[in-house]
Scaffold this motif. Structure first.
Motif, PDB file in Angstrom:
ATOM      1  N   PRO A 263      41.134 -41.839 -15.317  1.00  0.00           N
ATOM      2  CA  PRO A 263      39.949 -41.547 -16.133  1.00  0.00           C
ATOM      3  C   PRO A 263      40.259 -40.367 -17.066  1.00  0.00           C
ATOM      4  N   VAL A 264      40.137 -40.591 -18.380  1.00  0.00           N
ATOM      5  CA  VAL A 264      40.534 -39.571 -19.356  1.00  0.00           C
ATOM      6  C   VAL A 264      39.321 -39.053 -20.115  1.00  0.00           C
ATOM      7  N   GLY A 265      39.167 -37.716 -20.136  1.00  0.00           N
ATOM      8  CA  GLY A 265      38.062 -37.117 -20.885  1.00  0.00           C
ATOM      9  C   GLY A 265      37.575 -35.853 -20.218  1.00  0.00           C
ATOM     10  N   GLU A 266      36.723 -35.103 -20.922  1.00  0.00           N
ATOM     11  CA  GLU A 266      36.222 -33.821 -20.399  1.00  0.00           C
ATOM     12  C   GLU A 266      34.884 -33.998 -19.663  1.00  0.00           C
ATOM     13  N   GLU A 267      33.787 -34.183 -20.416  1.00  0.00           N
ATOM     14  CA  GLU A 267      32.461 -34.298 -19.783  1.00  0.00           C
ATOM     15  C   GLU A 267      32.317 -35.624 -19.036  1.00  0.00           C
ATOM     16  N   LYS A 268      32.571 -36.723 -19.769  1.00  0.00           N
ATOM     17  CA  LYS A 268      32.654 -38.022 -19.103  1.00  0.00           C
ATOM     18  C   LYS A 268      34.017 -38.600 -19.456  1.00  0.00           C
TER      19      LYS A 268
ATOM     20  N   PHE B 230      57.324 -45.234  -9.247  1.00  0.00           N
ATOM     21  CA  PHE B 230      56.246 -45.896  -8.518  1.00  0.00           C
ATOM     22  C   PHE B 230      55.850 -47.207  -9.197  1.00  0.00           C
ATOM     23  N   ASP B 231      55.417 -48.181  -8.379  1.00  0.00           N
ATOM     24  CA  ASP B 231      54.893 -49.442  -8.918  1.00  0.00           C
ATOM     25  C   ASP B 231      53.593 -49.193  -9.663  1.00  0.00           C
ATOM     26  N   SER B 232      52.795 -48.254  -9.136  1.00  0.00           N
ATOM     27  CA  SER B 232      51.579 -47.879  -9.851  1.00  0.00           C
ATOM     28  C   SER B 232      51.139 -46.488  -9.452  1.00  0.00           C
ATOM     29  N   ILE B 233      50.305 -45.913 -10.313  1.00  0.00           N
ATOM     30  CA  ILE B 233      49.785 -44.557 -10.092  1.00  0.00           C
ATOM     31  C   ILE B 233      48.288 -44.600 -10.346  1.00  0.00           C
ATOM     32  N   ILE B 234      47.523 -43.997  -9.446  1.00  0.00           N
ATOM     33  CA  ILE B 234      46.069 -43.925  -9.598  1.00  0.00           C
ATOM     34  C   ILE B 234      45.656 -42.458  -9.586  1.00  0.00           C
ATOM     35  N   VAL B 235      44.838 -42.073 -10.560  1.00  0.00           N
ATOM     36  CA  VAL B 235      44.320 -40.704 -10.625  1.00  0.00           C
ATOM     37  C   VAL B 235      42.826 -40.767 -10.341  1.00  0.00           C
ATOM     38  N   THR B 236      42.375 -39.986  -9.346  1.00  0.00           N
ATOM     39  CA  THR B 236      40.982 -40.097  -8.901  1.00  0.00           C
ATOM     40  C   THR B 236      40.142 -38.893  -9.314  1.00  0.00           C
ATOM     41  N   ALA B 237      40.563 -38.237 -10.410  1.00  0.00           N
ATOM     42  CA  ALA B 237      39.781 -37.135 -10.982  1.00  0.00           C
ATOM     43  C   ALA B 237      39.925 -37.220 -12.495  1.00  0.00           C
ATOM     44  N   GLY B 238      38.957 -36.637 -13.205  1.00  0.00           N
ATOM     45  CA  GLY B 238      38.958 -36.729 -14.663  1.00  0.00           C
ATOM     46  C   GLY B 238      40.008 -35.822 -15.282  1.00  0.00           C
ATOM     47  N   ALA B 239      40.915 -36.411 -16.064  1.00  0.00           N
ATOM     48  CA  ALA B 239      41.974 -35.626 -16.711  1.00  0.00           C
ATOM     49  C   ALA B 239      41.670 -35.496 -18.208  1.00  0.00           C
ATOM     50  N   PRO B 240      41.824 -34.308 -18.787  1.00  0.00           N
ATOM     51  CA  PRO B 240      41.559 -34.143 -20.213  1.00  0.00           C
ATOM     52  C   PRO B 240      42.564 -34.907 -21.087  1.00  0.00           C
ATOM     53  N   PHE B 241      43.737 -35.208 -20.501  1.00  0.00           N
ATOM     54  CA  PHE B 241      44.783 -35.970 -21.200  1.00  0.00           C
ATOM     55  C   PHE B 241      45.617 -36.679 -20.125  1.00  0.00           C
TER      56      PHE B 241
END
Length: 213
Positions: free
Chosen positions: A176-181, A147-158
């Motif tokens: 967006p990377v992290g648990e609480e925020k 893919f030319d780009s990838i977007i993740v629209t939920a918080g991933a721990p890693f």
């Protein structure tokens, strides 16, 4: 499925707010100016649809606040016919923004009810992603990569390794990377083995769900 002059006026105001918050990408702003966000929300939220806020959309998920959608979209540096993988179709609003920007969108949703509802809504609105699927976002869509780009629209721990692997050299992964925020993170793939990492401050997302089956 009405879109009125009043709605358009509210969208113009929303675009002004986004510009004041630092969104400069004209394609992003035009997409947001033209997409009836109220149609992606429960009708009880219609009067609030053009506030810069996130709202629940069922199944424990939310439609991201417009600033977040605009910020992530701007980081992608979308060009016409870019092949983009979206992890977390959700309400379909971010999908539609990318589609209106001229991208070929491939999207994965983990919640089956949401997947069915959103697929139906996008068809009704004449929004035609290249591929919508129900599945585990952590795995991406290897059959359609790179893919030319990838977007993740939920918080991933890693940052999931399969997503990194599915990015073209020169491609951009916004997650967006992290648990609480979460810290909004941009990875640019420089070579087969080297990634350049940029971080852009704190955001809050619902968690990225893994398929436990």
């Amino acid at each position: 499925m009405k879109d009125t002059a009043k709605h358009q006026g509210l969208r113009n105001q929303l675009v002004n707010v986004l510009e004041q918050k630092g969104i400069k990408d004209k394609n992003v702003l035009e997409a947001i100016r033209n997409i009836p966000r109220h149609l992606f929300l429960d009708s009880s939220f219609e009067d609030y649809a053009y506030q810069d806020k996130a709202f629940p959309i069922g199944a424990g998920q939310t439609i991201s606040q417009p600033y977040t959608v605009a910020f992530q979209s701007q980081l992608l540096e979308v060009e016409k016919d870019h092949k983009i993988l979206e992890i977390g179709t959700g309400s379909g609003y971010q999908t539609t923004v990318l589609f209106k920007m001229g991208a070929k969108v491939y999207s994965v949703e983990r919640q089956h009810e949401l997947f069915k509802t959103t697929s139906h809504l996008l068809r009704k609105l004449g929004i035609r992603p290249k591929h919508l699927s129900f599945g585990d976002g952590y795995k991406g869509l290897p059959n359609y990569a790179p893919f030319d780009s990838i977007i993740v629209t939920a918080g991933a721990p890693f940052i999931p390794k399969p997503l990194m692997a599915q990015l073209k050299v020169g491609g951009r992964l916004v997650i967006p990377v992290g648990e609480e925020k979460q810290i909004m993170t941009l990875l640019i793939r420089k070579t087969e083995t080297r990634f350049e990492k940029h971080e852009f401050g704190d955001f809050r997302f619902v968690p990225l769900l893994e398929d436990k089956n």
